[in-house]
Each structure stands twice: as C-alpha cells, then as structure tokens.
Design a protein around this motif. Structure first.
Motif, PDB file in Angstrom:
ATOM      1  N   UNK A   1     -51.271 -89.575  57.313  1.00  0.00           N
ATOM      2  CA  UNK A   1     -52.717 -89.478  57.114  1.00  0.00           C
ATOM      3  C   UNK A   1     -53.425 -90.618  57.838  1.00  0.00           C
ATOM      4  N   UNK A   2     -52.858 -91.820  57.735  1.00  0.00           N
ATOM      5  CA  UNK A   2     -53.454 -92.958  58.425  1.00  0.00           C
ATOM      6  C   UNK A   2     -53.451 -92.783  59.937  1.00  0.00           C
ATOM      7  N   UNK A   3     -52.363 -92.256  60.480  1.00  0.00           N
ATOM      8  CA  UNK A   3     -52.285 -92.010  61.924  1.00  0.00           C
ATOM      9  C   UNK A   3     -53.271 -90.930  62.354  1.00  0.00           C
ATOM     10  N   UNK A   4     -53.410 -89.894  61.524  1.00  0.00           N
ATOM     11  CA  UNK A   4     -54.371 -88.836  61.845  1.00  0.00           C
ATOM     12  C   UNK A   4     -55.789 -89.397  61.890  1.00  0.00           C
ATOM     13  N   UNK A   5     -56.121 -90.262  60.958  1.00  0.00           N
ATOM     14  CA  UNK A   5     -57.462 -90.856  60.936  1.00  0.00           C
ATOM     15  C   UNK A   5     -57.717 -91.723  62.170  1.00  0.00           C
ATOM     16  N   UNK A   6     -56.641 -92.241  62.750  1.00  0.00           N
ATOM     17  CA  UNK A   6     -56.783 -93.058  63.956  1.00  0.00           C
ATOM     18  C   UNK A   6     -56.852 -92.215  65.229  1.00  0.00           C
ATOM     19  N   UNK A   7     -56.811 -90.882  65.062  1.00  0.00           N
ATOM     20  CA  UNK A   7     -56.985 -90.002  66.205  1.00  0.00           C
ATOM     21  C   UNK A   7     -55.711 -89.585  66.906  1.00  0.00           C
ATOM     22  N   UNK A   8     -54.558 -89.725  66.232  1.00  0.00           N
ATOM     23  CA  UNK A   8     -53.288 -89.384  66.872  1.00  0.00           C
ATOM     24  C   UNK A   8     -52.859 -87.947  66.621  1.00  0.00           C
ATOM     25  N   UNK A   9     -53.721 -87.134  66.023  1.00  0.00           N
ATOM     26  CA  UNK A   9     -53.391 -85.742  65.777  1.00  0.00           C
ATOM     27  C   UNK A   9     -53.801 -85.332  64.378  1.00  0.00           C
ATOM     28  N   UNK A  10     -53.259 -84.205  63.931  1.00  0.00           N
ATOM     29  CA  UNK A  10     -53.494 -83.711  62.582  1.00  0.00           C
ATOM     30  C   UNK A  10     -52.152 -83.642  61.871  1.00  0.00           C
ATOM     31  N   UNK A  11     -52.184 -83.365  60.580  1.00  0.00           N
ATOM     32  CA  UNK A  11     -50.939 -83.208  59.850  1.00  0.00           C
ATOM     33  C   UNK A  11     -51.134 -82.211  58.718  1.00  0.00           C
TER      34      UNK A  11
END
Length: 310
Positions: free
Chosen positions: A230-240
C-alpha cells in the motif's frame, strides 16, 4: 513394544535429529536412542537410516512410523471422547494461520474464542500454506486457517467465508479516477505483488491469467505484507490488490483509494483445515462458529467467483 517407543520414533521422524527429538520427548538423547534400538531389535528391522544426515526412515520404517501415528492417535481419542462428552474443552490447541489472513482476522476472533473456550490455550503461528499442511500431517498443528480449495490428501477443508479482492489505486494511477474496475483492466505488469510463497500472490496471478513471467522493468518491487504494498502504491509504483477485511481495517484516508472490482467479483475462500485423524473436533467446531460470527454476514453467504490459491 511400548507406546513410549512409538512416541519416540514419531518424534524422531518429525525432527530427523536425535538430540532435538530427545528434547521434544523430555528425555536424554541416550535414552531415546536406546529405546529406538530396542524397538528395532524386537522388530528385526531398521526403522531409521543413521548413515544419512539428517537421519531418515527406511522404506519399512516409513510404514512402521505411519502405523505408530495411528496407534497413538487412537489411544488419545479415548480420552478426548470422554472429555468432550463431559463438555470439557481444555489444554493447548495449536493453530496455524497464513500471514495474509492473520492481521485482519485474529483481533476479530480472539475475544470470542476466549469466551467460548476459556480453558483452552491457543498457540497461534503465522505460517505459509505449505508449512501448515506439512505440520498438520505430522500432528504438529491441530488446525490451520488458510485459502482453499487445495484438495490435499487426508486434509479436510471446511469453508467459513468468502473474501472479495479489493483494488488499492492511488489518484495518480491510470485507473485512479474510476469508481470501480473490471477484471479486464487488471494488468499484471502494473501490479505490486506479495513475495513468492504467499497464496494471495498465486490468486492474483491466476486472476490475471498470468504465470510468473512478467515484463522486465528497471525496478521490480515485491513485499511480504500488504502495508508495504500500500505504501509503495501511494508513492506511485503501481496498484495492488488486497483482501476485503484488510481494506476495512485501513484508515479513512487510505480507504479513499480502495475500489471494488465489478462482477464476476473475485474472492478467496477461507477455510479451517485439519487432518482426518484430528481429535479436537469439538474445539474446531467452536472455533468455526467464532470465525463466522466475527466477519460480515454477507461474506459467509456470497461465494462469487473463487480464485484458486494454487
């Protein structure tokens, strides 16, 4: 031949190491080794091949150990029948639960379990599916909670609820403005996944009709927990994708990025699993009731489209 000797060879098979097996049996290593030798001499066969490391059962030894497990189980069943007839549920209960279920489920069911089974001491471990099945076969766990169907020989699956997949999509994502998404819009090359070994990862790959092969990218990100994804998704690295109960437990701010998936809505089947020879059926039945009472009623009734975890 004694039941103590049978217990020793079962533990030696479990641990494949004389010192660790002796520790598990609360005896010295020479005591355990002597009793195993005495049993082998009485039977006239070698149960274990000591020339290998770790020590391994011989072919005939495997059959003897399997029968020893049956004998010990049936002896234990006598006491269990008596205790359950008197309504006594006590002692330790060893439960394995997969990491993608534990954080969202345990805090919901533990209060109910303590009320329903006050004399039972639950020992809970977060374990991946393969380890749970292995420990069930070795009688090192009483039950497991995981995603099914698995169709494992000798393992009973009792479905408890069906948990929808939810999409976590930041505003900057190509689907960030959508109110819901469809299965056809899911792109595995745009998906942040859990590490290998997690059944939820396998379910996502099956949902996207993909194998492990993905496009090569300068940066490929995977993690062992949903919080990191979730944290990575918020940083713009994709969705999950995340399970429904995990989404429900998010903060109000993060829930704003959660989107449902249109019909046929993908779900995972969460079951309690146990060996066909399991003794503590009364405890398992009460645990099932506690789980069902702890999740939204619609999750126990609406099956939708179950995605296989393997």
């Amino acid at each position: 031949m004694t039941t103590v000797q049978l217990h020793y060879i079962v533990e030696l098979d479990n641990h494949r190491h004389f010192a660790r097996a002796a520790e598990a049996c609360h005896v010295t290593q020479p005591t355990l080794s002597m009793q195993v030798h005495k049993l082998e001499d009485e039977l006239g066969v070698l149960i274990f091949d000591r020339s290998k490391q770790p020590v391994t059962p011989t072919d005939i030894g495997k059959r003897i150990i399997e029968q020893a497990r049956v004998v010990l189980h049936e002896m234990g069943r006598i006491d269990q029948i008596t205790q359950e007839a008197m309504g006594n549920f006590e002692g330790e209960f060893y439960l394995g639960i997969i990491p993608t279920v534990a954080p969202a489920l345990l805090h919901r069911i533990i209060p109910k379990l303590r009320t329903a089974l006050p004399s039972v001491r639950f020992v809970v471990e977060e374990l991946q599916t393969e380890v749970i099945i292995e420990k069930l076969r070795k009688d090192q766990l009483d039950a497991g909670i995981l995603a099914t169907p698995l169709d494992e020989r000798g393992i009973i699956e009792h479905p408890m609820y069906y948990e929808p997949f939810m999409a976590f999509i930041p505003e900057s994502h190509r689907l960030g403005k959508e109110k819901f998404i469809t299965n056809s819009e899911l792109d595995i090359n745009d998906m942040l996944l859990l590490n290998e070994g997690h059944c939820f990862r396998n379910s996502v790959l099956n949902l996207c009709n993909k194998t492990e092969e993905r496009e090569e990218k300068p940066l490929r990100l995977e993690s062992g927990n949903f919080d990191t994804l979730i944290g990575l998704a918020r940083q713009g690295y994709g969705m999950t994708l995340i399970p429904y109960l995990t989404a429900v437990d998010l903060s109000d701010e993060l829930q704003g990025f959660v989107k449902p998936i249109a019909e046929p809505r993908p779900t995972r089947e969460i079951s309690v699993v146990y060996s066909r020879t399991q003794l503590k059926i009364g405890v398992i039945e009460k645990m099932i009731a506690s789980v069902i009472a702890s999740v939204p009623k619609k999750m126990t009734e609406e099956k939708h489209h179950v995605i296989a975890p393997v």
